[in-house]
Write a protein that holds these residues in place. Structure first.
Motif, PDB file in Angstrom:
ATOM      1  N   GLY A  19      -9.996 -51.240  46.663  1.00 43.57           N
ATOM      2  CA  GLY A  19     -10.711 -50.689  46.710  1.00 43.57           C
ATOM      3  C   GLY A  19     -12.225 -51.454  47.520  1.00 43.57           C
ATOM      4  N   HIS A  20     -11.831 -52.415  47.516  1.00 43.67           N
ATOM      5  CA  HIS A  20     -12.693 -53.136  48.379  1.00 43.67           C
ATOM      6  C   HIS A  20     -12.630 -52.553  50.051  1.00 43.67           C
ATOM      7  CE1 HIS A  20     -14.254 -55.659  45.930  1.00 43.67           C
ATOM      8  NE2 HIS A  20     -13.859 -56.742  45.080  1.00 43.67           N
ATOM      9  N   ALA A  21     -11.467 -52.559  50.305  1.00 45.28           N
ATOM     10  CA  ALA A  21     -11.035 -52.443  51.630  1.00 45.28           C
ATOM     11  C   ALA A  21     -11.419 -51.060  51.657  1.00 45.28           C
ATOM     12  CB  ALA A  21      -9.539 -52.455  51.284  1.00 45.28           C
ATOM     13  N   THR A  22     -11.112 -49.626  50.747  1.00 45.65           N
ATOM     14  CA  THR A  22     -11.691 -48.241  50.528  1.00 45.65           C
ATOM     15  C   THR A  22     -12.912 -48.431  51.329  1.00 45.65           C
ATOM     16  OG1 THR A  22      -9.650 -47.759  49.506  1.00 45.65           O
ATOM     17  CG2 THR A  22     -11.001 -46.271  49.770  1.00 45.65           C
ATOM     18  N   ILE A  23     -14.118 -48.508  50.529  1.00 43.11           N
ATOM     19  CA  ILE A  23     -15.365 -48.929  50.449  1.00 43.11           C
ATOM     20  C   ILE A  23     -15.290 -49.240  51.730  1.00 43.11           C
ATOM     21  CG2 ILE A  23     -17.668 -49.260  49.750  1.00 43.11           C
ATOM     22  CD1 ILE A  23     -16.063 -49.053  46.352  1.00 43.11           C
ATOM     23  N   SER A  24     -15.300 -50.349  52.621  1.00 40.04           N
ATOM     24  CA  SER A  24     -15.616 -50.838  53.272  1.00 40.04           C
ATOM     25  C   SER A  24     -15.411 -50.180  54.804  1.00 40.04           C
ATOM     26  CB  SER A  24     -15.387 -52.701  53.282  1.00 40.04           C
ATOM     27  OG  SER A  24     -13.775 -52.780  53.725  1.00 40.04           O
ATOM     28  N   TRP A  25     -14.203 -49.711  54.479  1.00 41.09           N
ATOM     29  CA  TRP A  25     -14.261 -48.736  55.946  1.00 41.09           C
ATOM     30  C   TRP A  25     -14.790 -47.628  55.940  1.00 41.09           C
ATOM     31  CZ3 TRP A  25     -10.721 -50.626  59.701  1.00 41.09           C
ATOM     32  CH2 TRP A  25     -10.428 -49.616  60.133  1.00 41.09           C
ATOM     33  N   LEU A  26     -15.744 -47.009  54.541  1.00 42.77           N
ATOM     34  CA  LEU A  26     -15.822 -46.019  54.881  1.00 42.77           C
ATOM     35  C   LEU A  26     -17.297 -45.662  54.531  1.00 42.77           C
ATOM     36  CD1 LEU A  26     -13.897 -44.064  51.848  1.00 42.77           C
ATOM     37  CD2 LEU A  26     -13.417 -43.540  54.580  1.00 42.77           C
ATOM     38  N   LEU A  27     -17.862 -46.901  53.847  1.00 42.32           N
ATOM     39  CA  LEU A  27     -19.233 -47.327  54.967  1.00 42.32           C
ATOM     40  C   LEU A  27     -20.137 -48.048  56.311  1.00 42.32           C
ATOM     41  CD1 LEU A  27     -19.949 -48.479  51.014  1.00 42.32           C
ATOM     42  CD2 LEU A  27     -20.673 -46.630  52.130  1.00 42.32           C
ATOM     43  N   TYR A  79     -22.650 -49.663  57.040  1.00 47.53           N
ATOM     44  CA  TYR A  79     -22.816 -51.234  57.415  1.00 47.53           C
ATOM     45  C   TYR A  79     -22.209 -51.893  56.438  1.00 47.53           C
ATOM     46  CZ  TYR A  79     -26.797 -48.459  59.063  1.00 47.53           C
ATOM     47  OH  TYR A  79     -27.831 -47.293  60.105  1.00 47.53           O
ATOM     48  N   ALA A  80     -20.984 -51.258  56.080  1.00 46.37           N
ATOM     49  CA  ALA A  80     -20.122 -52.633  55.548  1.00 46.37           C
ATOM     50  C   ALA A  80     -19.484 -53.410  55.883  1.00 46.37           C
ATOM     51  CB  ALA A  80     -19.568 -51.743  54.329  1.00 46.37           C
ATOM     52  N   HIS A  81     -18.733 -54.476  56.486  1.00 42.52           N
ATOM     53  CA  HIS A  81     -18.058 -55.066  56.822  1.00 42.52           C
ATOM     54  C   HIS A  81     -16.443 -54.656  56.794  1.00 42.52           C
ATOM     55  CE1 HIS A  81     -21.019 -58.375  57.051  1.00 42.52           C
ATOM     56  NE2 HIS A  81     -21.374 -58.845  55.243  1.00 42.52           N
ATOM     57  N   PRO A  82     -16.101 -54.237  58.484  1.00 38.36           N
ATOM     58  CA  PRO A  82     -14.567 -53.842  58.736  1.00 38.36           C
ATOM     59  C   PRO A  82     -13.566 -54.585  58.239  1.00 38.36           C
ATOM     60  CG  PRO A  82     -15.717 -54.478  60.563  1.00 38.36           C
ATOM     61  CD  PRO A  82     -16.791 -54.185  58.990  1.00 38.36           C
ATOM     62  N   LEU A  83     -12.551 -54.218  57.692  1.00 43.32           N
ATOM     63  CA  LEU A  83     -11.572 -54.893  57.256  1.00 43.32           C
ATOM     64  C   LEU A  83     -10.453 -55.767  58.232  1.00 43.32           C
ATOM     65  CD1 LEU A  83      -9.380 -55.883  54.371  1.00 43.32           C
ATOM     66  CD2 LEU A  83      -7.876 -53.995  55.414  1.00 43.32           C
ATOM     67  N   VAL A  84     -10.433 -56.270  58.595  1.00 39.37           N
ATOM     68  CA  VAL A  84      -9.499 -57.899  58.855  1.00 39.37           C
ATOM     69  C   VAL A  84      -7.922 -57.014  58.366  1.00 39.37           C
ATOM     70  CG1 VAL A  84      -8.026 -59.359  60.582  1.00 39.37           C
ATOM     71  CG2 VAL A  84     -11.343 -58.508  60.195  1.00 39.37           C
ATOM     72  N   LYS A  85      -7.524 -57.747  57.373  1.00 45.78           N
ATOM     73  CA  LYS A  85      -6.586 -58.487  56.296  1.00 45.78           C
ATOM     74  C   LYS A  85      -6.062 -58.199  55.119  1.00 45.78           C
ATOM     75  CE  LYS A  85      -3.587 -61.988  56.617  1.00 45.78           C
ATOM     76  NZ  LYS A  85      -2.785 -63.040  57.112  1.00 45.78           N
ATOM     77  N   VAL A  86      -5.592 -57.926  54.797  1.00 50.30           N
ATOM     78  CA  VAL A  86      -5.358 -58.019  53.065  1.00 50.30           C
ATOM     79  C   VAL A  86      -4.447 -58.697  52.578  1.00 50.30           C
ATOM     80  CG1 VAL A  86      -5.687 -56.203  51.094  1.00 50.30           C
ATOM     81  CG2 VAL A  86      -7.363 -56.218  52.838  1.00 50.30           C
ATOM     82  N   THR A  87      -4.013 -59.100  51.670  1.00 57.04           N
ATOM     83  CA  THR A  87      -3.103 -59.780  51.492  1.00 57.04           C
ATOM     84  C   THR A  87      -3.034 -59.986  49.893  1.00 57.04           C
ATOM     85  OG1 THR A  87      -1.156 -61.486  50.820  1.00 57.04           O
ATOM     86  CG2 THR A  87      -3.635 -62.699  51.580  1.00 57.04           C
ATOM     87  N   ILE A  88      -1.768 -59.493  49.148  1.00 62.95           N
ATOM     88  CA  ILE A  88      -1.522 -60.314  47.688  1.00 62.95           C
ATOM     89  C   ILE A  88      -0.563 -61.005  46.986  1.00 62.95           C
ATOM     90  CG2 ILE A  88      -2.047 -57.934  47.155  1.00 62.95           C
ATOM     91  CD1 ILE A  88       0.552 -56.939  46.092  1.00 62.95           C
ATOM     92  N   VAL A  89      -0.301 -62.340  48.481  1.00 67.96           N
ATOM     93  CA  VAL A  89       0.471 -63.628  48.562  1.00 67.96           C
ATOM     94  C   VAL A  89      -0.311 -64.128  47.993  1.00 67.96           C
ATOM     95  CG1 VAL A  89       1.546 -64.373  49.844  1.00 67.96           C
ATOM     96  CG2 VAL A  89       2.011 -62.073  50.025  1.00 67.96           C
ATOM     97  N   PRO A  90      -0.390 -65.021  47.108  1.00 69.08           N
ATOM     98  CA  PRO A  90      -0.986 -66.525  46.919  1.00 69.08           C
ATOM     99  C   PRO A  90      -1.238 -66.838  47.917  1.00 69.08           C
ATOM    100  CG  PRO A  90       0.627 -65.416  44.803  1.00 69.08           C
ATOM    101  CD  PRO A  90       1.029 -65.072  45.573  1.00 69.08           C
ATOM    102  N   ARG A  91      -2.608 -67.346  47.467  1.00 66.48           N
ATOM    103  CA  ARG A  91      -2.967 -67.918  48.903  1.00 66.48           C
ATOM    104  C   ARG A  91      -3.593 -69.630  48.289  1.00 66.48           C
ATOM    105  NH1 ARG A  91      -3.288 -68.084  54.698  1.00 66.48           N
ATOM    106  NH2 ARG A  91      -1.802 -66.526  54.621  1.00 66.48           N
ATOM    107  N   GLY A  92      -3.266 -70.613  48.478  1.00 71.83           N
ATOM    108  CA  GLY A  92      -3.940 -71.907  47.222  1.00 71.83           C
ATOM    109  C   GLY A  92      -4.356 -71.464  46.166  1.00 71.83           C
ATOM    110  N   LYS A  93      -5.607 -71.670  45.317  1.00 74.06           N
ATOM    111  CA  LYS A  93      -5.723 -71.255  44.024  1.00 74.06           C
ATOM    112  C   LYS A  93      -5.465 -69.292  44.245  1.00 74.06           C
ATOM    113  CE  LYS A  93      -8.384 -75.261  42.637  1.00 74.06           C
ATOM    114  NZ  LYS A  93      -9.041 -76.136  41.852  1.00 74.06           N
ATOM    115  N   ALA A  94      -5.769 -68.807  44.294  1.00 74.54           N
ATOM    116  CA  ALA A  94      -6.170 -67.401  44.771  1.00 74.54           C
ATOM    117  C   ALA A  94      -4.265 -66.709  44.484  1.00 74.54           C
ATOM    118  CB  ALA A  94      -6.196 -66.762  46.332  1.00 74.54           C
ATOM    119  N   LEU A  95      -4.773 -65.274  43.609  1.00 79.30           N
ATOM    120  CA  LEU A  95      -3.625 -64.717  43.586  1.00 79.30           C
ATOM    121  C   LEU A  95      -4.171 -63.297  44.798  1.00 79.30           C
ATOM    122  CD1 LEU A  95      -3.868 -64.285  39.954  1.00 79.30           C
ATOM    123  CD2 LEU A  95      -2.085 -65.803  40.903  1.00 79.30           C
ATOM    124  N   GLY A  96      -4.359 -63.205  45.412  1.00 77.42           N
ATOM    125  CA  GLY A  96      -4.651 -62.032  46.361  1.00 77.42           C
ATOM    126  C   GLY A  96      -6.215 -62.117  47.516  1.00 77.42           C
TER     127      GLY A  96
END
Length: 671
Positions: free
Chosen positions: A458-466, A468-485
């Protein structure tokens, strides 16, 4: 042999403990020598009476201090007692005394002696003598005082080591703790090693030039600047710039931290300031560098410790007087650094004390490339590593961040047993620094994984379609640090931000919550940080940037920092209610907008989420295949030669509790 020849190493440093050891050895030797020389043998009255008096071997008897009797034997009788002398540890002297014993009372001794000599041809009369142990009396009189003084000096020496007393002990606690760099101890850093910071380098290079060639400026009537204040975010190279000044300037350089002035003793800070400037005047012309000057330069009267006698304020008052008071400091230049210039006292910031305020900002695209060139020198690089590419991938990184990226890339390459550091190692290093280390073995349920995937999609879709939103570089759902995605966006490098840009970013941030409600018909705690971010952003738009029609063109922001200690808000309750209404209105409008965009592009959103679930990592190219190329990218493309801005790559992450965190620099808004 030359002074610096390695074949002629310096001898060991002198140690006072060797002297103590030598004195102890001498004392033991003297005691042993004395103990093996003259000394009478202990005996008793029965032995004296039955043997010595009976055989007429005693020449005389001397009673010492009415306590002990010393027996002196006749020379022709000494051989009889050789065996007793040899059994004793200390052999008596030939002239005596040879034996000694305790007499008890004098009257009893005289009576016993008289009775023992009845009928003897020669009667021996005792002699009486008084002896005083001068050494013992002196030790007993002076010894306790000497012991107290020794203990006092030892205790205060230990205290001085822990309390910053320096080499002079507790008595030098008020002396300056500055390190002095001069011709004997020169700093090796030069301006060539300071990449970027062109404007800041020009300012400080002029100060160094003034010290080296003052005639160039004084012939036109110019005066040497009294001080320069380096201001900027952490890690931008303020201290490095000061080290370069120390290496380039051919004058003494005093370096210390602002916290070095503050001590547990009252008045020490002001005393150290006086001593620092006293040393500087003696070595003028010279430079004094005070790092983190905000430790003592905080604005007076705004300290949270109300009513207390603040040691920092006393130190600041002395610093103000020394920098530009009644007595001038000719030839002493003050160089200071801080990343909290807003809390410094106004009297410290005025011209005459700090004539120049040099802003050391985060490096732009070109400067990041120069910094990378410095830190890439010691690395063994693969052919696919390009400096321009690395500079584009690290917008908003400080010099310290770039140094960390290079080091992490080398460690990652070594971990993978590579012969050279590759381009992918640098990309992994950037991800590692922003999001933390990957944890592929973390257990996540399928339902949670699906929720995270649709949320990030959802974040990536809207950022790509707006636009002035920041364009996406990479999205991952592999846990990293304390994050799950995590999702990385590459912000446009800009100096000002418009209302439309803020609204598009706000809509993109709400894309995760909107996606969850559209797809699953429920929301999770994953959007907590999204909501926190956009709430602060909305309040800033209304109360700081004047972007609300109802509130109007007003700003309640206080750049002086005085609002930190204010008990009331700078507006009425009615205005506060109006601000709350406007903030809620802005957020609700962008949330509805996000849901609408996702519903209109539901097919692409689902396709993106399913691709993310399948591959776990997707890139901007994948979004381009699904949604097509962004039509405004060509219009807004920033050329690498003139790219400016201080925005850091944004990261949106899903935490263990389902909360989303975003690591991004706040946009700079200016009129």
């Amino acid at each position: 042999m030359k002074k610096g020849d390695k074949k002629n190493p310096k001898g060991p440093k002198f140690n006072a403990y060797w002297v103590y050891g030598l004195i102890a050895v001498i004392f033991i030797a003297v005691q042993y020598y004395l103990s093996n020389s003259s000394g009478p043998v202990e005996t008793n009255w029965s032995e004296v009476k039955s043997t010595m008096l009976a055989q007429n071997d005693i020449e005389r008897i001397v009673v010492v201090n009415e306590k002990k009797a010393n027996i002196y034997l006749k020379k022709n009788s000494l051989q009889k007692y050789e065996q007793q002398f040899s059994e004793h540890f200390s052999k008596p002297a030939e002239e005596g005394p040879h034996f000694t014993f305790t007499i008890g009372s004098v009257e009893t001794f005289e009576r016993n002696l008289r009775v023992a000599q009845e009928g003897a041809q020669e009667e021996i009369l005792p002699e009486y003598k008084e002896e005083r142990n001068w050494m013992g009396e002196i030790l007993w009189t002076i010894g306790p005082f000497v012991l107290i003084i020794v203990l006092w000096l030892w205790i205060f020496r230990r205290m001085s080591r822990g309390a910053g007393g320096g080499a002079g002990g507790i008595f030098n606690v008020g002396k300056s703790q500055a390190k002095v760099f001069d011709k004997d101890q020169k700093v090796s850093t030069t301006f060539k090693e300071v990449a970027g910071l062109a404007e800041a380098k020009q300012e400080v290079e002029e100060i160094v030039e003034f010290l080296k060639n003052p005639g160039k400026f004084t012939k036109l009537g110019g005066k040497i600047p009294k001080g320069a204040l380096l201001v900027g975010p952490p890690g931008t190279g303020k201290t490095l710039l000061a080290r370069a000044v120390a290496g380039e300037a051919s004058v003494p350089f005093f370096s210390m931290s602002g916290s070095d002035f503050v001590e547990m003793f009252v008045g020490v800070g002001a005393s150290r300031v006086r001593d620092l400037f006293k040393q500087a005047k003696e070595k003028a012309p010279c430079i004094i560098f005070i790092d983190e000057i905000d430790a003592i330069g905080r604005a007076r009267g705004k300290n949270p410790n109300f009513g207390s006698n603040d040691e920092r304020e006393n130190t600041l008052n002395q610093l103000l007087t020394e920098m530009d008071g009644f007595d001038t400091n000719s030839g002493v230049i003050i160089l200071a650094a801080t990343n909290r210039a807003d809390i410094l006292d106004r009297a410290l910031m005025r011209a005459g004390r700090f004539d120049r305020q040099i802003h050391v900002e985060l490096p732009d695209l070109k400067e990041r490339g120069e910094i990378f060139k410095v830190h890439l020198r010691p690395l063994k690089l693969a052919t696919d590593v390009k400096v321009d590419f690395l500079a584009k991938q690290t917008p908003g990184f400080s010099g310290a961040d770039i140094a960390n990226v290079c080091n992490e890339a080398a460690l990652i390459a070594a971990r993978k047993n590579r012969d050279a550091v590759t381009k992918q190692d640098f990309l992994d290093a950037v991800d590692r620094i922003i999001g933390g280390l990957e944890k592929k073995n973390k257990i996540i349920s399928k339902e949670e994984k699906k929720t995270i995937a649709y949320h990030e999609a959802g974040h990536a879709t809207i950022s790509w379609l707006l636009e002035y939103a920041h364009p996406l570089v990479k999205v991952t759902i592999v846990p990293r640090g304390k994050a799950l995605g995590a999702a990385w966006y590459l912000p446009e490098e800009r100096s000002i931000t418009t209302k439309e840009q803020l609204l598009d970013e706000m809509c993109s941030a709400l894309g995760g919550r909107a996606a969850e409600e559209n797809i699953f018909g429920r929301v999770s705690s994953g959007a907590q940080n999204d909501l926190e971010k956009i709430t602060k952003q909305a309040y800033a738009m209304v109360s700081y940037f004047g972007m609300s029609e109802k509130v109007g063109n007003v700003s309640f922001y206080d750049s002086t920092g005085q609002t930190d200690y204010a008990f009331t808000k700078p507006y009425s309750e009615k205005t506060a209610e109006l601000i709350d209404e406007e903030v809620k209105k802005i957020i609700d409008e962008q949330y509805k907008r996000a849901r609408k965009i996702l519903k209109e592009n539901e097919e692409g959103h689902k396709k993106l989420a399913e691709l993310l679930l399948e591959r776990e990592v997707i890139f901007g190219e994948d979004l381009e295949k699904i949604f097509g190329k962004r039509p405004w990218d060509d219009k807004k493309m920033i050329d690498a030669d003139n790219g400016q801005g201080n925005n850091k790559p944004e990261e949106s992450v899903e935490t263990e509790n389902g909360k989303e965190e975003e690591n991004s620099e706040n946009q700079t808004i200016s009129a």
